[in-house]
Design a protein around this motif. Structure first.
Motif, PDB file in Angstrom:
ATOM      1  N   ALA A   1      14.449 -73.185 -48.586  1.00 28.36           N
ATOM      2  CA  ALA A   1      14.721 -71.627 -49.247  1.00 28.36           C
ATOM      3  C   ALA A   1      13.626 -71.249 -48.610  1.00 28.36           C
ATOM      4  O   ALA A   1      13.694 -69.384 -48.120  1.00 28.36           O
ATOM      5  CB  ALA A   1      14.169 -71.373 -50.750  1.00 28.36           C
ATOM      6  N   ILE A   2      12.538 -71.640 -47.876  1.00 26.68           N
ATOM      7  CA  ILE A   2      11.417 -70.375 -47.488  1.00 26.68           C
ATOM      8  C   ILE A   2      12.309 -70.554 -46.053  1.00 26.68           C
ATOM      9  O   ILE A   2      11.781 -69.491 -45.541  1.00 26.68           O
ATOM     10  CB  ILE A   2       9.870 -71.291 -47.447  1.00 26.68           C
ATOM     11  CG1 ILE A   2       9.338 -71.061 -49.088  1.00 26.68           C
ATOM     12  CG2 ILE A   2       9.109 -70.353 -46.128  1.00 26.68           C
ATOM     13  CD1 ILE A   2       8.222 -72.354 -48.859  1.00 26.68           C
ATOM     14  N   LEU A   3      12.360 -71.607 -45.099  1.00 26.01           N
ATOM     15  CA  LEU A   3      13.438 -71.405 -43.930  1.00 26.01           C
ATOM     16  C   LEU A   3      14.301 -70.186 -44.321  1.00 26.01           C
ATOM     17  O   LEU A   3      14.383 -69.622 -43.092  1.00 26.01           O
ATOM     18  CB  LEU A   3      13.640 -72.946 -43.346  1.00 26.01           C
ATOM     19  CG  LEU A   3      14.453 -72.848 -41.816  1.00 26.01           C
ATOM     20  CD1 LEU A   3      12.873 -72.317 -41.715  1.00 26.01           C
ATOM     21  CD2 LEU A   3      15.284 -73.960 -41.954  1.00 26.01           C
ATOM     22  N   SER A   4      15.504 -70.333 -44.649  1.00 23.21           N
ATOM     23  CA  SER A   4      16.023 -69.361 -45.467  1.00 23.21           C
ATOM     24  C   SER A   4      15.903 -68.312 -45.526  1.00 23.21           C
ATOM     25  O   SER A   4      16.040 -66.710 -44.462  1.00 23.21           O
ATOM     26  CB  SER A   4      16.829 -70.214 -46.393  1.00 23.21           C
ATOM     27  OG  SER A   4      17.564 -70.840 -46.723  1.00 23.21           O
ATOM     28  N   SER A   5      14.414 -67.751 -45.734  1.00 23.55           N
ATOM     29  CA  SER A   5      13.810 -65.858 -46.035  1.00 23.55           C
ATOM     30  C   SER A   5      13.730 -65.700 -44.930  1.00 23.55           C
ATOM     31  O   SER A   5      13.065 -64.835 -44.342  1.00 23.55           O
ATOM     32  CB  SER A   5      12.967 -66.189 -47.428  1.00 23.55           C
ATOM     33  OG  SER A   5      11.428 -67.072 -46.715  1.00 23.55           O
ATOM     34  N   VAL A   6      13.093 -67.181 -43.810  1.00 25.08           N
ATOM     35  CA  VAL A   6      12.586 -66.926 -42.136  1.00 25.08           C
ATOM     36  C   VAL A   6      13.717 -66.243 -41.637  1.00 25.08           C
ATOM     37  O   VAL A   6      13.719 -64.867 -40.880  1.00 25.08           O
ATOM     38  CB  VAL A   6      11.899 -67.927 -40.972  1.00 25.08           C
ATOM     39  CG1 VAL A   6      11.986 -67.898 -40.048  1.00 25.08           C
ATOM     40  CG2 VAL A   6      11.068 -68.782 -41.915  1.00 25.08           C
ATOM     41  N   GLY A   7      15.211 -66.356 -41.875  1.00 24.48           N
ATOM     42  CA  GLY A   7      16.623 -65.787 -40.518  1.00 24.48           C
ATOM     43  C   GLY A   7      16.295 -64.628 -41.598  1.00 24.48           C
ATOM     44  O   GLY A   7      16.765 -63.498 -41.081  1.00 24.48           O
ATOM     45  N   ILE A   8      16.529 -64.206 -42.906  1.00 23.73           N
ATOM     46  CA  ILE A   8      16.201 -63.028 -43.565  1.00 23.73           C
ATOM     47  C   ILE A   8      15.518 -62.226 -42.949  1.00 23.73           C
ATOM     48  O   ILE A   8      15.455 -60.793 -42.658  1.00 23.73           O
ATOM     49  CB  ILE A   8      16.064 -62.914 -44.965  1.00 23.73           C
ATOM     50  CG1 ILE A   8      17.189 -64.009 -45.495  1.00 23.73           C
ATOM     51  CG2 ILE A   8      15.798 -61.696 -45.909  1.00 23.73           C
ATOM     52  CD1 ILE A   8      16.848 -64.039 -47.358  1.00 23.73           C
ATOM     53  N   GLY A   9      14.280 -62.730 -42.843  1.00 20.17           N
ATOM     54  CA  GLY A   9      13.098 -61.230 -42.449  1.00 20.17           C
ATOM     55  C   GLY A   9      13.126 -61.420 -41.109  1.00 20.17           C
ATOM     56  O   GLY A   9      13.247 -59.877 -40.454  1.00 20.17           O
ATOM     57  N   ALA A  10      14.123 -62.269 -39.722  1.00 23.34           N
ATOM     58  CA  ALA A  10      14.104 -62.157 -38.537  1.00 23.34           C
ATOM     59  C   ALA A  10      15.407 -60.890 -38.677  1.00 23.34           C
ATOM     60  O   ALA A  10      14.965 -60.358 -37.401  1.00 23.34           O
ATOM     61  CB  ALA A  10      14.908 -63.625 -37.977  1.00 23.34           C
ATOM     62  N   ALA A  11      16.287 -61.275 -39.077  1.00 19.60           N
ATOM     63  CA  ALA A  11      17.426 -59.977 -39.506  1.00 19.60           C
ATOM     64  C   ALA A  11      16.875 -58.390 -39.997  1.00 19.60           C
ATOM     65  O   ALA A  11      17.452 -57.675 -38.713  1.00 19.60           O
ATOM     66  CB  ALA A  11      18.640 -60.167 -40.509  1.00 19.60           C
ATOM     67  N   ASN A  12      15.552 -58.888 -40.552  1.00 15.46           N
ATOM     68  CA  ASN A  12      15.485 -57.067 -40.867  1.00 15.46           C
ATOM     69  C   ASN A  12      13.921 -56.963 -39.853  1.00 15.46           C
ATOM     70  O   ASN A  12      14.147 -55.701 -39.215  1.00 15.46           O
ATOM     71  CB  ASN A  12      13.724 -57.521 -42.023  1.00 15.46           C
ATOM     72  CG  ASN A  12      13.521 -56.348 -42.245  1.00 15.46           C
ATOM     73  OD1 ASN A  12      13.405 -55.305 -42.251  1.00 15.46           O
ATOM     74  ND2 ASN A  12      12.482 -56.381 -43.398  1.00 15.46           N
TER      75      ASN A  12
ATOM     76  N   GLN B   1      31.319 -73.957 -52.793  1.00 11.26           N
ATOM     77  CA  GLN B   1      30.574 -74.790 -51.681  1.00 11.26           C
ATOM     78  C   GLN B   1      29.534 -74.188 -50.592  1.00 11.26           C
ATOM     79  O   GLN B   1      29.844 -73.137 -50.353  1.00 11.26           O
ATOM     80  CB  GLN B   1      31.493 -75.756 -51.731  1.00 11.26           C
ATOM     81  CG  GLN B   1      32.544 -76.873 -52.462  1.00 11.26           C
ATOM     82  CD  GLN B   1      32.276 -78.337 -52.002  1.00 11.26           C
ATOM     83  OE1 GLN B   1      32.306 -78.384 -50.762  1.00 11.26           O
ATOM     84  NE2 GLN B   1      32.596 -78.906 -52.556  1.00 11.26           N
ATOM     85  N   GLY B   2      28.741 -74.415 -50.240  1.00 14.75           N
ATOM     86  CA  GLY B   2      27.622 -73.659 -49.472  1.00 14.75           C
ATOM     87  C   GLY B   2      26.820 -72.653 -50.463  1.00 14.75           C
ATOM     88  O   GLY B   2      27.248 -71.483 -49.171  1.00 14.75           O
ATOM     89  N   LEU B   3      26.586 -72.273 -52.063  1.00 14.64           N
ATOM     90  CA  LEU B   3      26.656 -71.175 -52.434  1.00 14.64           C
ATOM     91  C   LEU B   3      25.010 -70.551 -51.530  1.00 14.64           C
ATOM     92  O   LEU B   3      24.741 -69.065 -51.439  1.00 14.64           O
ATOM     93  CB  LEU B   3      25.904 -71.128 -53.524  1.00 14.64           C
ATOM     94  CG  LEU B   3      26.260 -69.847 -54.481  1.00 14.64           C
ATOM     95  CD1 LEU B   3      26.924 -68.547 -53.836  1.00 14.64           C
ATOM     96  CD2 LEU B   3      25.670 -70.021 -55.815  1.00 14.64           C
ATOM     97  N   GLY B   4      24.227 -71.000 -51.265  1.00 16.09           N
ATOM     98  CA  GLY B   4      23.260 -70.462 -50.579  1.00 16.09           C
ATOM     99  C   GLY B   4      23.124 -70.565 -49.734  1.00 16.09           C
ATOM    100  O   GLY B   4      22.673 -69.685 -49.323  1.00 16.09           O
ATOM    101  N   LEU B   5      23.951 -70.836 -48.350  1.00 10.76           N
ATOM    102  CA  LEU B   5      24.346 -70.359 -47.225  1.00 10.76           C
ATOM    103  C   LEU B   5      24.775 -69.228 -47.175  1.00 10.76           C
ATOM    104  O   LEU B   5      24.743 -67.897 -46.487  1.00 10.76           O
ATOM    105  CB  LEU B   5      24.991 -71.639 -46.115  1.00 10.76           C
ATOM    106  CG  LEU B   5      24.447 -72.936 -46.049  1.00 10.76           C
ATOM    107  CD1 LEU B   5      25.678 -73.996 -45.382  1.00 10.76           C
ATOM    108  CD2 LEU B   5      23.010 -72.369 -45.376  1.00 10.76           C
ATOM    109  N   LEU B   6      26.374 -68.607 -48.250  1.00 13.60           N
ATOM    110  CA  LEU B   6      26.794 -67.433 -48.057  1.00 13.60           C
ATOM    111  C   LEU B   6      25.266 -66.978 -48.663  1.00 13.60           C
ATOM    112  O   LEU B   6      25.823 -65.591 -48.137  1.00 13.60           O
ATOM    113  CB  LEU B   6      28.272 -67.821 -49.238  1.00 13.60           C
ATOM    114  CG  LEU B   6      29.286 -68.904 -48.483  1.00 13.60           C
ATOM    115  CD1 LEU B   6      29.864 -68.798 -49.485  1.00 13.60           C
ATOM    116  CD2 LEU B   6      29.831 -67.967 -47.417  1.00 13.60           C
TER     117      LEU B   6
END
Length: 459
Positions: A292-303, A347-352
């Motif tokens: 979850a934290i790693l996914s938030s890194v991607g969100i922060g990178a997009a920002n 399926q893959g709700l987290g990735l979506l």
């Protein structure tokens, strides 16, 4: 410098650009600290909550306590920055940032942590007002949009850095290191500020004309500096001394309402629900703590990346196209995110969700993320810019508090679909107002923008 000092020879054009860029970068470290201290709680909260046995309500309060300080800071900074100046105020704020970060890292209990976050909030609220104001007042019109928006870029860099630090300490659960590392940029900012000049507009408003001229010569050619002095002097002669009550006068009302609308829309589309709770939302969708934290890194990178891209176009494309277009995308994505939760057994709700949140942050960064600080730094008369810009920043922080204290409660009461759709509907209301009232401010002096707002002209 005294008024009878011998003027220095003007710096060459490249040196002038370097001087204003350097000054803007140092000041914008306040934005980096803003971003880091607001973003780092998203990862730290996963480890603070079990250590201090926090309920959902107390988790929301720990997050929101920073916003209480920010509201007070944004209210108090207005009259202070107009009285003692932009530079001195920034020095004081950087010292508060340092103290707040140290106290957060050493907090033995929830009460101390809350006090530390209120202290950080005071610095964040104040810097959110003072940093854009200072940069707008030292920058030439052709560079102002890019330089003021550097503050937002630094905010996104701070958020991204906080997510990276959160991931680095996720395995050990070292939340104290996460919050304490903010000391490093705060000390750099504190030291660097002593080398900067005061805002020329503030100096001129205080009757210190020669100091204002020398400050302008750091970023303007001699001819442009004299023209700017003359234009600022003329504008100031036309202005009366205003109180907060005067902010709703016919002369100032259009700018104040616009500043309020931009700040309200910025918050009501729910951006800080994502910044503060992205790991929590993604964990509820089935991801583990580290994932979850790693996914938030991607969100922060997009920002961060799309803030950089928007900076390249803000002074070419203009404010209106980026703000209105980006806000439209934000609204569409919010409705899409809500719809994801209605699909059975995805399926893959987290990735979506991660992909959707990245698109959301990208569109927000290129529009509302830049606009709140830029528009609030451009649309108010010089003599009341500190007080008037405070309307926008207080609105921002007050609504940020409402968002942060209600996210988990609303998810439990309305489901994630209801949460995202409410944000989408509020965004539609803001978009309509901005489409009707937002002027284009690209390549225009602050005084020209003021005149067009009083006439109700969007051109």
């Amino acid at each position: 410098m005294t008024t009878n000092a011998v003027p220095k020879a003007p710096a060459p054009p490249r040196a002038r650009r370097g001087a204003v860029l350097g000054a803007s970068t140092i000041a914008a470290l306040g934005g980096l600290l803003f971003g880091y201290d607001t973003g780092v709680i998203s990862a730290a909260l996963l480890y603070i909550a079990p250590e201090f046995a926090l309920s959902d309500g107390m988790q929301q309060f720990v997050v929101a306590s920073l916003l209480l300080g920010a509201i007070a800071g944004s209210i108090g900074a207005g009259p202070v920055v107009d009285r003692i100046g932009r530079k001195v105020t920034l020095i004081a704020l950087s010292a508060v940032f340092t103290a707040g970060a140290l106290l957060s890292a050493l907090a033995p209990d929830t009460t101390t942590l809350v006090v530390a976050r209120v202290l950080l909030g005071l610095a964040i609220g104040g810097s959110s007002l003072v940093v854009p104001t200072y940069i707008a007042e030292i920058a030439p019109p052709t560079l102002r949009g890019r330089l003021v928006s550097m503050n937002q870029l630094m905010i996104t860099i701070g958020i991204f850095a906080s997510y990276l630090v959160g991931y680095a300490f996720a395995e050990s659960g070292g939340w104290r290191w996460m919050v304490g590392l903010a000391v490093v940029p705060s000390v750099i900012m504190l030291v660097g500020l002593f080398a900067l000049s005061e805002s020329p507009r503030w100096l001129l408003a205080r009757g210190r004309t020669e100091e204002a001229r020398q400050a302008l010569l750091r970023s303007h050619s001699p001819e442009d500096a004299e023209a700017s002095l003359a234009e600022m002097s003329e504008a100031m002669r036309e202005e009366n001394k205003f109180s907060y009550r005067d902010l709703l006068s016919p002369k100032l009302r259009p700018a104040v309402l616009l500043g309020f609308a931009v700040a309200a829309t910025n918050q009501l589309v729910g951006v800080n629900a994502v910044i503060y709770y992205a790991p929590t939302i993604l964990k509820q969708a089935g991801l583990g703590d580290s994932a979850a934290i790693l996914s938030s890194v991607g969100i922060g990178a997009a920002n961060m990346i799309f803030t950089m891209i928007a900076l390249l176009f803000i002074d070419k494309v203009g404010r209106r196209p980026l703000l209105l277009g980006g806000t439209s995308v934000v609204i569409l994505v919010l409705f899409g995110l809500g719809a994801l939760y209605l699909l059975p057994s995805v399926q893959g709700l987290g990735l979506l969700l991660t992909a959707g949140l990245m698109l959301y942050e990208a569109a927000f960064a290129a529009s509302l993320g830049l606009a709140i600080w830029l528009i609030n730094s451009e649309v108010f008369p010089t003599a009341v810019r500190g007080k008037a810009a405070g309307v926008g920043t207080v609105t921002h922080w007050a609504l940020d508090f409402v968002i942060s204290i209600s996210v988990l409660t609303l998810i439990n009461a309305l489901t994630p679909t209801g949460l995202f759709w409410i944000y989408g509907l509020l965004g539609v209301l803001g978009l309509v107002y901005l489409w009707r009232n937002l002027p284009e401010t690209k390549n225009r002096t602050l005084e020209d923008i003021e005149r067009s707002l009083r006439k109700g002209n969007q051109a």
